[in-house]
Design a protein around this motif. Structure first.
Motif, PDB file in Angstrom:
ATOM      1  N   PRO A  95       1.634  -6.956  -8.126  1.00  0.00           N
ATOM      2  CA  PRO A  95       2.729  -5.947  -8.040  1.00  0.00           C
ATOM      3  C   PRO A  95       2.861  -5.561  -6.573  1.00  0.00           C
ATOM      4  CG  PRO A  95       0.743  -5.095  -9.056  1.00  0.00           C
ATOM      5  CD  PRO A  95       0.580  -6.498  -8.961  1.00  0.00           C
ATOM      6  N   GLU A  96       2.317  -6.560  -5.468  1.00  0.00           N
ATOM      7  CA  GLU A  96       2.484  -5.889  -4.151  1.00  0.00           C
ATOM      8  C   GLU A  96       2.136  -7.297  -3.454  1.00  0.00           C
ATOM      9  OE1 GLU A  96      -1.124  -3.719  -3.710  1.00  0.00           O
ATOM     10  OE2 GLU A  96      -2.556  -5.265  -4.267  1.00  0.00           O
ATOM     11  N   GLY A  97       2.251  -6.987  -1.863  1.00  0.00           N
ATOM     12  CA  GLY A  97       1.840  -8.018  -0.984  1.00  0.00           C
ATOM     13  C   GLY A  97       3.138  -8.801  -0.275  1.00  0.00           C
ATOM     14  N   ALA A  98       2.992  -9.716   0.412  1.00  0.00           N
ATOM     15  CA  ALA A  98       4.285 -10.545   0.773  1.00  0.00           C
ATOM     16  C   ALA A  98       4.801 -11.156  -0.566  1.00  0.00           C
ATOM     17  CB  ALA A  98       3.602 -11.377   1.813  1.00  0.00           C
ATOM     18  N   PRO A  99       6.120 -11.581  -0.206  1.00  0.00           N
ATOM     19  CA  PRO A  99       6.719 -12.225  -1.203  1.00  0.00           C
ATOM     20  C   PRO A  99       6.024 -13.671  -1.840  1.00  0.00           C
ATOM     21  CG  PRO A  99       8.317 -11.711   0.288  1.00  0.00           C
ATOM     22  CD  PRO A  99       6.999 -11.649   0.984  1.00  0.00           C
ATOM     23  N   MET A 100       5.678 -14.448  -0.763  1.00  0.00           N
ATOM     24  CA  MET A 100       4.707 -15.581  -1.391  1.00  0.00           C
ATOM     25  C   MET A 100       3.663 -15.662  -0.035  1.00  0.00           C
ATOM     26  SD  MET A 100       7.990 -16.379  -1.926  1.00  0.00           S
ATOM     27  CE  MET A 100       9.071 -16.723  -3.539  1.00  0.00           C
ATOM     28  N   GLU A 101       2.302 -15.976  -0.653  1.00  0.00           N
ATOM     29  CA  GLU A 101       1.350 -16.055   0.201  1.00  0.00           C
ATOM     30  C   GLU A 101      -0.056 -16.877   0.018  1.00  0.00           C
ATOM     31  OE1 GLU A 101      -2.095 -13.336   2.618  1.00  0.00           O
ATOM     32  OE2 GLU A 101      -0.978 -12.381   1.048  1.00  0.00           O
ATOM     33  N   SER A 102      -0.206 -17.938   0.516  1.00  0.00           N
ATOM     34  CA  SER A 102      -1.255 -19.133   0.179  1.00  0.00           C
ATOM     35  C   SER A 102      -2.632 -18.542   0.952  1.00  0.00           C
ATOM     36  CB  SER A 102      -0.796 -20.457   0.694  1.00  0.00           C
ATOM     37  OG  SER A 102       0.053 -20.796   0.011  1.00  0.00           O
ATOM     38  N   THR A 103      -3.425 -18.470  -0.064  1.00  0.00           N
ATOM     39  CA  THR A 103      -4.974 -17.987   0.307  1.00  0.00           C
ATOM     40  C   THR A 103      -5.992 -18.854  -0.269  1.00  0.00           C
ATOM     41  OG1 THR A 103      -6.157 -16.202   0.992  1.00  0.00           O
ATOM     42  CG2 THR A 103      -4.910 -16.129  -0.827  1.00  0.00           C
ATOM     43  N   PHE A 104      -7.146 -18.271   0.025  1.00  0.00           N
ATOM     44  CA  PHE A 104      -8.453 -18.995  -0.739  1.00  0.00           C
ATOM     45  C   PHE A 104      -9.478 -17.998  -0.947  1.00  0.00           C
ATOM     46  CE2 PHE A 104      -7.953 -19.879   3.992  1.00  0.00           C
ATOM     47  CZ  PHE A 104      -8.642 -18.847   4.388  1.00  0.00           C
ATOM     48  N   ASN A 105     -10.325 -18.286  -2.023  1.00  0.00           N
ATOM     49  CA  ASN A 105     -11.544 -17.564  -2.354  1.00  0.00           C
ATOM     50  C   ASN A 105     -12.397 -17.844  -1.105  1.00  0.00           C
ATOM     51  OD1 ASN A 105     -13.955 -16.615  -3.120  1.00  0.00           O
ATOM     52  ND2 ASN A 105     -13.566 -17.373  -5.230  1.00  0.00           N
ATOM     53  N   ILE A 106     -12.593 -16.882  -0.317  1.00  0.00           N
ATOM     54  CA  ILE A 106     -13.304 -17.252   1.028  1.00  0.00           C
ATOM     55  C   ILE A 106     -14.756 -17.436   0.741  1.00  0.00           C
ATOM     56  CG2 ILE A 106     -13.991 -14.659   1.388  1.00  0.00           C
ATOM     57  CD1 ILE A 106     -13.420 -15.133   4.296  1.00  0.00           C
ATOM     58  N   TRP A 107     -15.538 -17.051  -0.220  1.00  0.00           N
ATOM     59  CA  TRP A 107     -16.823 -17.354  -0.676  1.00  0.00           C
ATOM     60  C   TRP A 107     -16.979 -18.770  -0.929  1.00  0.00           C
ATOM     61  CZ3 TRP A 107     -19.389 -13.862   1.619  1.00  0.00           C
ATOM     62  CH2 TRP A 107     -18.976 -12.628   1.260  1.00  0.00           C
ATOM     63  N   THR A 108     -16.110 -19.213  -1.585  1.00  0.00           N
ATOM     64  CA  THR A 108     -15.999 -20.880  -1.818  1.00  0.00           C
ATOM     65  C   THR A 108     -15.898 -21.929  -0.735  1.00  0.00           C
ATOM     66  OG1 THR A 108     -13.528 -21.195  -2.334  1.00  0.00           O
ATOM     67  CG2 THR A 108     -14.730 -20.526  -4.062  1.00  0.00           C
ATOM     68  N   LEU A 109     -15.617 -21.278   0.414  1.00  0.00           N
ATOM     69  CA  LEU A 109     -15.481 -22.092   1.807  1.00  0.00           C
ATOM     70  C   LEU A 109     -16.824 -22.388   2.275  1.00  0.00           C
ATOM     71  CD1 LEU A 109     -12.561 -20.141   3.580  1.00  0.00           C
ATOM     72  CD2 LEU A 109     -12.533 -22.396   2.046  1.00  0.00           C
ATOM     73  N   LEU A 122      -0.264 -16.192  -4.149  1.00  0.00           N
ATOM     74  CA  LEU A 122       0.061 -14.933  -4.503  1.00  0.00           C
ATOM     75  C   LEU A 122       1.543 -14.562  -4.404  1.00  0.00           C
ATOM     76  CD1 LEU A 122      -2.878 -12.829  -2.749  1.00  0.00           C
ATOM     77  CD2 LEU A 122      -2.940 -14.169  -5.031  1.00  0.00           C
ATOM     78  N   LEU A 123       1.908 -14.273  -5.685  1.00  0.00           N
ATOM     79  CA  LEU A 123       3.455 -14.184  -5.814  1.00  0.00           C
ATOM     80  C   LEU A 123       3.804 -12.756  -6.010  1.00  0.00           C
ATOM     81  CD1 LEU A 123       3.884 -17.241  -8.000  1.00  0.00           C
ATOM     82  CD2 LEU A 123       4.429 -17.295  -5.457  1.00  0.00           C
ATOM     83  N   ASN A 124       4.485 -11.955  -5.175  1.00  0.00           N
ATOM     84  CA  ASN A 124       4.759 -10.628  -5.298  1.00  0.00           C
ATOM     85  C   ASN A 124       5.953 -10.520  -6.494  1.00  0.00           C
ATOM     86  OD1 ASN A 124       6.067  -8.003  -5.191  1.00  0.00           O
ATOM     87  ND2 ASN A 124       5.548  -7.839  -3.001  1.00  0.00           N
ATOM     88  N   ASP A 125       5.711  -9.743  -7.613  1.00  0.00           N
ATOM     89  CA  ASP A 125       6.383  -9.725  -8.499  1.00  0.00           C
ATOM     90  C   ASP A 125       6.866  -8.116  -8.855  1.00  0.00           C
ATOM     91  OD1 ASP A 125       7.947 -10.751 -10.626  1.00  0.00           O
ATOM     92  OD2 ASP A 125       6.654 -10.025 -12.091  1.00  0.00           O
ATOM     93  N   ALA A 126       6.761  -7.402  -7.633  1.00  0.00           N
ATOM     94  CA  ALA A 126       7.148  -5.736  -7.748  1.00  0.00           C
ATOM     95  C   ALA A 126       8.575  -5.452  -8.019  1.00  0.00           C
ATOM     96  CB  ALA A 126       6.782  -5.287  -6.292  1.00  0.00           C
ATOM     97  N   GLU A 127       8.798  -4.187  -8.408  1.00  0.00           N
ATOM     98  CA  GLU A 127       9.915  -3.874  -8.620  1.00  0.00           C
ATOM     99  C   GLU A 127      10.686  -3.094  -7.899  1.00  0.00           C
ATOM    100  OE1 GLU A 127      11.842  -4.872 -11.491  1.00  0.00           O
ATOM    101  OE2 GLU A 127      10.490  -5.889 -12.631  1.00  0.00           O
ATOM    102  N   LYS A 128      11.809  -3.114  -7.309  1.00  0.00           N
ATOM    103  CA  LYS A 128      12.682  -2.185  -6.566  1.00  0.00           C
ATOM    104  C   LYS A 128      12.012  -2.175  -5.180  1.00  0.00           C
ATOM    105  CE  LYS A 128      14.267   0.702 -10.405  1.00  0.00           C
ATOM    106  NZ  LYS A 128      14.368   1.916 -10.952  1.00  0.00           N
ATOM    107  N   THR A 129      11.917  -3.369  -4.578  1.00  0.00           N
ATOM    108  CA  THR A 129      11.302  -3.490  -2.913  1.00  0.00           C
ATOM    109  C   THR A 129      12.412  -3.937  -2.231  1.00  0.00           C
ATOM    110  OG1 THR A 129      10.370  -5.445  -3.177  1.00  0.00           O
ATOM    111  CG2 THR A 129       8.968  -3.504  -3.916  1.00  0.00           C
ATOM    112  N   PHE A 130      12.020  -4.000  -0.972  1.00  0.00           N
ATOM    113  CA  PHE A 130      12.765  -4.606   0.166  1.00  0.00           C
ATOM    114  C   PHE A 130      12.918  -6.153  -0.176  1.00  0.00           C
ATOM    115  CE2 PHE A 130      13.222  -6.983   4.168  1.00  0.00           C
ATOM    116  CZ  PHE A 130      14.396  -6.801   4.708  1.00  0.00           C
ATOM    117  N   PHE A 131      12.017  -6.835  -0.939  1.00  0.00           N
ATOM    118  CA  PHE A 131      11.875  -8.123  -1.064  1.00  0.00           C
ATOM    119  C   PHE A 131      12.480  -8.717  -2.268  1.00  0.00           C
ATOM    120  CE2 PHE A 131       7.784  -7.391   1.506  1.00  0.00           C
ATOM    121  CZ  PHE A 131       8.461  -8.134   2.549  1.00  0.00           C
TER     122      PHE A 131
END
Length: 251
Positions: A95-109, A122-131
């Motif tokens: 429910p937050e963040g950039a519209p779409m964002e690729s990241t990683f579990n840092i500890w697994t690195l 991560l896929l933003n699925d928030a309601e009533k935002t600019f995006f």
């Protein structure tokens, strides 16, 4: 006791400096590269077809998370990247963040062997935002596939880097507009390279030309055109990839 604490503190400082130096001296190219294999060429329009999710899961592997409600689009995007079949990736609605964002579990690195790495889209699925107009739920099916294929392109890039190179990439991405723009714009080419050029084109066209996105694009055009390829640029890239002008009159 005090001497022991000082010794531990100095050891930590030394390790931090060594790690910082290791990151600093890495050379990281922001550009994506073409895959070293001939990709499957998907249909120009994927919507309004019937897909068997179990069959798609067999293709992409059982280590792929599918976002609820968008399973087919995600599975098709995954299937365009056979080099990621053995890589752990999850797509998560939040429910937050950039519209779409690729990241990683840092500890697994930090675990030896890339097979242990875990990546997240991560896929933003928030309601009533600019995006709202460009979130996954607002996009046509083909555009959904295209933008998810873009995000998977980032995973391909990350998976080629070691821990120190990822650190240097992150610093460059945050500090240099030129580095960031080069990386993001070349990542737009990854769906083209993997047979989903029409889908990333349809995403770029939708966010720039669809009536539902006009207000959003009016406020975001400078950012979008700087960091991401336009629909016209993607048409040219597709023509170059296929050696033809099949898409010249699209839309």
């Amino acid at each position: 006791m005090i001497k022991l604490i000082i010794k531990i503190f100095l050891t930590i400082i030394a390790l931090v400096l060594i790690l910082a130096a290791a990151v600093f001296f890495q050379e990281v190219d922001p550009k994506q590269v073409k895959p070293g294999f001939t990709p499957h060429q998907f249909a120009d329009t994927l919507a309004n077809h019937t897909y068997d999710l179990d069959s798609l899961k067999a293709i992409i592997g059982d280590n792929k998370g599918l976002p609820e409600g968008f399973e087919i689009a995600a599975a098709i995007a995954y299937s365009a990247y056979p080099q990621l079949k053995d890589v752990n990736i999850d797509m998560i609605l939040q429910p937050e963040g950039a519209p779409m964002e690729s990241t990683f579990n840092i500890w697994t690195l930090f675990i030896p062997g890339k097979k242990h790495r875990q990546y997240r889209i991560l896929l933003n699925d928030a309601e009533k935002t600019f995006f709202d107009p460009i979130l996954l739920r607002s996009l046509p099916f083909d555009a959904q596939v295209g933008i998810l294929a873009h995000e998977l392109g980032h995973v391909v890039y990350y998976h080629q880097l070691n821990l120190f190179e990822i650190g240097k990439w992150g610093l460059n991405y945050l500090e240099s507009d030129e580095f960031r723009a080069t990386h993001e714009r070349s990542t737009d080419l990854m769906p083209v390279y993997h047979g989903l050029g029409s889908q990333i084109y349809q995403y770029a066209y939708f966010v720039r030309k669809d009536s539902s996105c006009l207000e959003f694009f009016k406020g975001a055009q400078g950012f979008m055109d700087k960091y991401y390829m336009t629909d016209i640029e993607l048409l040219e890239a597709m023509n170059n990839q296929r050696g033809s002008h099949l898409f010249q009159n699209a839309h």
